[in-house]
Design an enzyme around this catalytic site. Structure first.
Site, PDB file in Angstrom:
ATOM      1  N   TYR A  56       6.495  17.107  11.723  1.00  0.00           N
ATOM      2  CA  TYR A  56       7.563  16.068  11.959  1.00  0.00           C
ATOM      3  C   TYR A  56       9.089  16.744  11.999  1.00  0.00           C
ATOM      4  O   TYR A  56       9.950  16.036  11.948  1.00  0.00           O
ATOM      5  CB  TYR A  56       7.638  15.319  10.941  1.00  0.00           C
ATOM      6  CG  TYR A  56       6.237  14.652  10.590  1.00  0.00           C
ATOM      7  CD1 TYR A  56       5.449  13.905  11.617  1.00  0.00           C
ATOM      8  CD2 TYR A  56       5.334  15.108   9.307  1.00  0.00           C
ATOM      9  CE1 TYR A  56       4.103  13.685  11.432  1.00  0.00           C
ATOM     10  CE2 TYR A  56       4.177  14.570   9.107  1.00  0.00           C
ATOM     11  CZ  TYR A  56       3.432  14.065  10.017  1.00  0.00           C
ATOM     12  OH  TYR A  56       2.132  13.561   9.762  1.00  0.00           O
ATOM     13  N   CYS A 115       1.341  32.599  11.261  1.00  0.00           N
ATOM     14  CA  CYS A 115       1.651  33.126  12.527  1.00  0.00           C
ATOM     15  C   CYS A 115       2.382  32.591  13.703  1.00  0.00           C
ATOM     16  O   CYS A 115       1.795  32.308  14.645  1.00  0.00           O
ATOM     17  CB  CYS A 115       0.273  33.984  13.126  1.00  0.00           C
ATOM     18  SG  CYS A 115      -0.180  35.204  12.308  1.00  0.00           S
ATOM     19  N   ARG A 154       3.002   7.804  -0.244  1.00  0.00           N
ATOM     20  CA  ARG A 154       4.017   8.656  -0.738  1.00  0.00           C
ATOM     21  C   ARG A 154       5.051   8.617  -1.792  1.00  0.00           C
ATOM     22  O   ARG A 154       5.295   9.412  -2.511  1.00  0.00           O
ATOM     23  CB  ARG A 154       4.901   8.847   0.531  1.00  0.00           C
ATOM     24  CG  ARG A 154       5.946   9.970   0.729  1.00  0.00           C
ATOM     25  CD  ARG A 154       6.995   9.798   1.760  1.00  0.00           C
ATOM     26  NE  ARG A 154       6.521   9.222   2.867  1.00  0.00           N
ATOM     27  CZ  ARG A 154       6.107  10.262   4.025  1.00  0.00           C
ATOM     28  NH1 ARG A 154       6.402  11.428   3.818  1.00  0.00           N
ATOM     29  NH2 ARG A 154       5.786   9.751   5.415  1.00  0.00           N
ATOM     30  N   GLU A 180       0.887  -1.114   0.044  1.00  0.00           N
ATOM     31  CA  GLU A 180      -0.032   0.050  -0.078  1.00  0.00           C
ATOM     32  C   GLU A 180       0.955   1.345  -0.082  1.00  0.00           C
ATOM     33  O   GLU A 180       0.881   2.053   1.118  1.00  0.00           O
ATOM     34  CB  GLU A 180      -0.994   0.236   0.990  1.00  0.00           C
ATOM     35  CG  GLU A 180      -1.740  -1.306   1.527  1.00  0.00           C
ATOM     36  CD  GLU A 180      -2.389  -1.279   2.838  1.00  0.00           C
ATOM     37  OE1 GLU A 180      -2.045  -0.550   3.865  1.00  0.00           O
ATOM     38  OE2 GLU A 180      -3.384  -2.032   2.943  1.00  0.00           O
ATOM     39  N   PRO A 181       1.671   1.628  -1.000  1.00  0.00           N
ATOM     40  CA  PRO A 181       2.348   2.788  -1.125  1.00  0.00           C
ATOM     41  C   PRO A 181       1.553   4.072  -1.334  1.00  0.00           C
ATOM     42  O   PRO A 181       0.523   4.089  -2.010  1.00  0.00           O
ATOM     43  CB  PRO A 181       3.437   2.438  -2.224  1.00  0.00           C
ATOM     44  CG  PRO A 181       2.571   1.670  -3.183  1.00  0.00           C
ATOM     45  CD  PRO A 181       1.762   0.868  -2.286  1.00  0.00           C
ATOM     46  N   TYR A 238       0.936  14.111   1.173  1.00  0.00           N
ATOM     47  CA  TYR A 238       0.733  14.529   2.911  1.00  0.00           C
ATOM     48  C   TYR A 238       1.096  15.907   2.896  1.00  0.00           C
ATOM     49  O   TYR A 238       1.388  16.419   4.025  1.00  0.00           O
ATOM     50  CB  TYR A 238       1.642  13.782   3.763  1.00  0.00           C
ATOM     51  CG  TYR A 238       1.395  12.283   3.595  1.00  0.00           C
ATOM     52  CD1 TYR A 238       0.252  11.852   4.135  1.00  0.00           C
ATOM     53  CD2 TYR A 238       2.412  11.351   3.272  1.00  0.00           C
ATOM     54  CE1 TYR A 238      -0.173  10.656   4.145  1.00  0.00           C
ATOM     55  CE2 TYR A 238       2.251  10.153   3.122  1.00  0.00           C
ATOM     56  CZ  TYR A 238       0.705   9.410   3.662  1.00  0.00           C
ATOM     57  OH  TYR A 238       0.667   8.392   3.552  1.00  0.00           O
ATOM     58  N   ARG A 258       3.791  19.602   7.318  1.00  0.00           N
ATOM     59  CA  ARG A 258       4.743  18.446   7.729  1.00  0.00           C
ATOM     60  C   ARG A 258       6.311  19.110   8.241  1.00  0.00           C
ATOM     61  O   ARG A 258       6.403  18.413   9.489  1.00  0.00           O
ATOM     62  CB  ARG A 258       5.411  17.957   6.431  1.00  0.00           C
ATOM     63  CG  ARG A 258       4.169  17.062   5.662  1.00  0.00           C
ATOM     64  CD  ARG A 258       4.532  15.909   4.533  1.00  0.00           C
ATOM     65  NE  ARG A 258       5.492  15.017   5.004  1.00  0.00           N
ATOM     66  CZ  ARG A 258       6.660  14.808   5.164  1.00  0.00           C
ATOM     67  NH1 ARG A 258       7.380  15.751   4.583  1.00  0.00           N
ATOM     68  NH2 ARG A 258       6.989  13.858   5.458  1.00  0.00           N
TER      69      ARG A 258
HETATM   70  N1  LLP Z   1      -1.313   1.756   4.599  1.00  0.00           N
HETATM   71  C1  LLP Z   1      -1.792   2.287   5.886  1.00  0.00           C
HETATM   72  C2  LLP Z   1      -2.373   1.598   6.454  1.00  0.00           C
HETATM   73  C3  LLP Z   1      -1.210   3.562   6.352  1.00  0.00           C
HETATM   74  O1  LLP Z   1      -1.636   3.941   7.524  1.00  0.00           O
HETATM   75  C4  LLP Z   1      -0.337   4.391   5.396  1.00  0.00           C
HETATM   76  C5  LLP Z   1      -0.012   5.808   5.906  1.00  0.00           C
HETATM   77  C6  LLP Z   1       0.023   3.825   4.317  1.00  0.00           C
HETATM   78  C7  LLP Z   1      -0.423   2.542   3.959  1.00  0.00           C
HETATM   79  C8  LLP Z   1       0.650   4.640   3.408  1.00  0.00           C
HETATM   80  O2  LLP Z   1       2.151   4.888   3.607  1.00  0.00           O
HETATM   81  P1  LLP Z   1       3.109   5.687   3.077  1.00  0.00           P
HETATM   82  O3  LLP Z   1       3.423   4.701   1.821  1.00  0.00           O
HETATM   83  O4  LLP Z   1       2.477   6.820   2.195  1.00  0.00           O
HETATM   84  O5  LLP Z   1       4.305   6.286   3.770  1.00  0.00           O
HETATM   85  N2  LLP Z   1       1.644  12.558   7.423  1.00  0.00           N
HETATM   86  C9  LLP Z   1       2.753  11.552   7.734  1.00  0.00           C
HETATM   87  C10 LLP Z   1       2.668  10.384   6.947  1.00  0.00           C
HETATM   88  C11 LLP Z   1       1.525   9.489   7.719  1.00  0.00           C
HETATM   89  C12 LLP Z   1       1.336   8.215   7.105  1.00  0.00           C
HETATM   90  C13 LLP Z   1       0.015   7.551   7.493  1.00  0.00           C
HETATM   91  N3  LLP Z   1      -0.308   6.262   7.087  1.00  0.00           N
HETATM   92  C14 LLP Z   1       3.740  12.477   6.631  1.00  0.00           C
HETATM   93  O6  LLP Z   1       3.631  13.422   6.283  1.00  0.00           O
HETATM   94  O7  LLP Z   1       5.026  11.921   6.732  1.00  0.00           O
END
Ligand code: LLP
Length: 448
Positions: free
Chosen positions: A348, A375, A308, A305-306, A405, A344
């Site tokens: 983070y 602000c 990002r 499940e990619p 994100y 972000r």
């Molecule tokens: N599957 C599930 C169940 C998830 O919770 C997530 C992300 C993904 C797949 C996808 O993850 P990715 O491949 O995009 O890393 N807001 C944060 C990232 C939060 C990720 C939440 N879940 C940021 O800006 O770094």
């Protein structure tokens, strides 16, 4: 239309502006400083759509989808919609043969009304609302991922008398991985999933198998986000196959699917580490075959499940400089967006690598702090980045790796409307999501 060769996923090796680049592969810098993405000059987009504006390179998204399918030929690849979703993106992802992971009725309805086949959608969520579940059952999502014990009876009760809903169980395998504590979800002590360590996962398997209206297809885990090493995924494979073997031994049931979630790390700045997706695919497959052989189990279908890594590097944010201020300690360049369109850095502590676009400067580079207009002192997009010393109000800065994100987490802080999204492809551009106007904000404000 011919596509350029596949860029290595996650390494951000844009061809246009040099090795180690984090720009889309289509990025080209012209002699006078114009930057083209998808064959369109970013300064022209800024002129016609205003700033801040988010630009999404359609070919880069599609190329990344294809690279995933090529790396994981036997797996189902589900794009994690939470990274960013709009109707056009849902269509691109669908056309490239990916599934979709959603975590709300909003994401689900948007995708399905854009034509995304519901059977290729997975619903997640640690706290699914009644509305989420109703939408999932009404629209017929492929699978619902159960996140806690209380959901089992709740989902079973919501399924019609002569129907069966396919479900997976989200397991917490006891693995800490991810780029920031706030996005690490594989270990106990955080809110997601059912612990492998304390037996909750195994107990939940038994309870789901007892529900005639639920069909348990397999196990799921999501270790975290912005993971740059393969190893945590291999440990997860072994632990989850262990639970599959115990399920077979205790219940005589062989689970057919294993979902390893997303979390594939990408480079935001040149030189940042990134996950090697092709290497991940190879080594996960080997670990899966090996663990299943030892356990005497057939190899389950793999799901990933990619989010990002599909959309992040395909996005570029374009801001206009509003103010330049030199203090005793720093030079601040303030732009017309910031933490409202990109929370972000504030959440983070991450930092980006923007550059001047639209003109070429002959001035020396100096270390600059690029800040937003909001602000808060924490509204910082880039720290100590080299920018020409003559950057002035009216200039444009482009910030790469802006596709994931950012807009999906945007707010209207300080009542600044959210920016538009413009797609670029083959030298043309089109508006996908319009700017949020003051009229939009006023329209919601119905009190007096
Ligand atoms: N599957 C599930 C169940 C998830 O919770 C997530 C992300 C993904 C797949 C996808 O993850 P990715 O491949 O995009 O890393 N807001 C944060 C990232 C939060 C990720 C939440 N879940 C940021 O800006 O770094």
């Amino acid at each position: 239309m011919t596509l350029a060769p596949l860029p290595p996923l996650g390494t951000g090796t844009g061809t246009g502006i040099g090795p180690g680049s984090v720009w889309p592969a289509s990025a080209v810098e012209e002699p006078h400083g114009r930057l083209l993405v998808g064959g369109v000059a970013l300064d022209e987009i800024a002129e016609s759509h205003g700033t801040p504006v988010y630009v999404l390179d359609e070919d880069e998204v599609r190329r990344r989808c294809r690279a995933y399918r090529k790396a994981f030929p036997e797996a189902e690849v589900h794009y994690a919609a939470k990274a960013f979703l709009c109707r056009a993106l849902a269509r691109w992802v669908e056309e490239e043969g990916l599934g979709l992971d959603v975590c709300s009725a909003g994401e689900l309805e948007l995708a399905v009304t854009a034509g995304f086949p519901p059977e290729r959608i997975l619903l997640h969520g640690n706290a699914k609302s009644p509305q989420d579940l109703r939408a999932a059952l009404r629209l017929g999502v492929g699978r619902i991922v159960i996140d806690g014990p209380a959901e089992i009876a709740r989902i079973a009760a919501a399924v019609g008398p002569h129907e069966r809903q396919r479900v997976m169980l989200r397991v917490t395998p006891g693995i800490g991985a991810g780029g920031h504590p706030k996005v690490r979800t594989g270990d106990d002590g955080q809110k997601f999933g059912l612990s492998l360590r304390d037996g909750h996962a195994q107990h939940a398997v038994a309870r789901v198998l007892d529900q005639p209206r639920l069909e348990l297809t397999g196990l799921h885990c999501h270790l975290g986000s912005q993971i740059t090493e393969v190893k945590p995924y291999l440990v997860a494979v072994r632990r989850l196959v262990g639970l599959m073997a115990r399920t077979r031994d205790a219940h005589g049931v062989v689970l057919r699917e294993l979902d390893l979630g997303g979390g594939h790390g990408i480079a935001y700045r040149p030189g940042d580490p990134a996950l090697d997706v092709a290497g991940l695919a190879r080594r996960v497959r080997a670990a899966l075959v090996d663990s299943c052989a030892s356990a005497g189990l057939p190899v389950p279908r793999l799901l990933v499940e990619p989010g990002r890594a599909v959309v992040g590097p395909a996005g570029v944010a374009v801001y206009r400089v509003l103010a330049v201020k030199a203090t005793a300690e720093r030079v601040f360049v303030a732009v017309d967006g910031g933490m409202s369109d990109n929370p972000r850095p504030a959440l983070y502590g991450v930092r980006y690598a923007p550059r001047l676009i639209g003109r070429r400067s002959g001035a020396d580079q100096r270390r600059t702090t690029v800040v937003g207009r909001h602000c808060e002192a924490g509204d910082v997009l880039a720290e100590g980045v080299p920018l020409p010393a003559d950057v002035r109000p009216g200039d444009l800065l482009a910030l790469p790796v802006a596709g994931a994100y950012q807009l999906s987490m945007a707010s209207t802080y300080n009542l600044v409307g959210r920016p538009p999204v413009v797609a670029v492809a083959a030298g043309g551009s089109r508006l996908l999501v319009r700017r949020e106007t003051l009229a939009d904000l006023r329209a919601r404000d119905v009190g007096r």
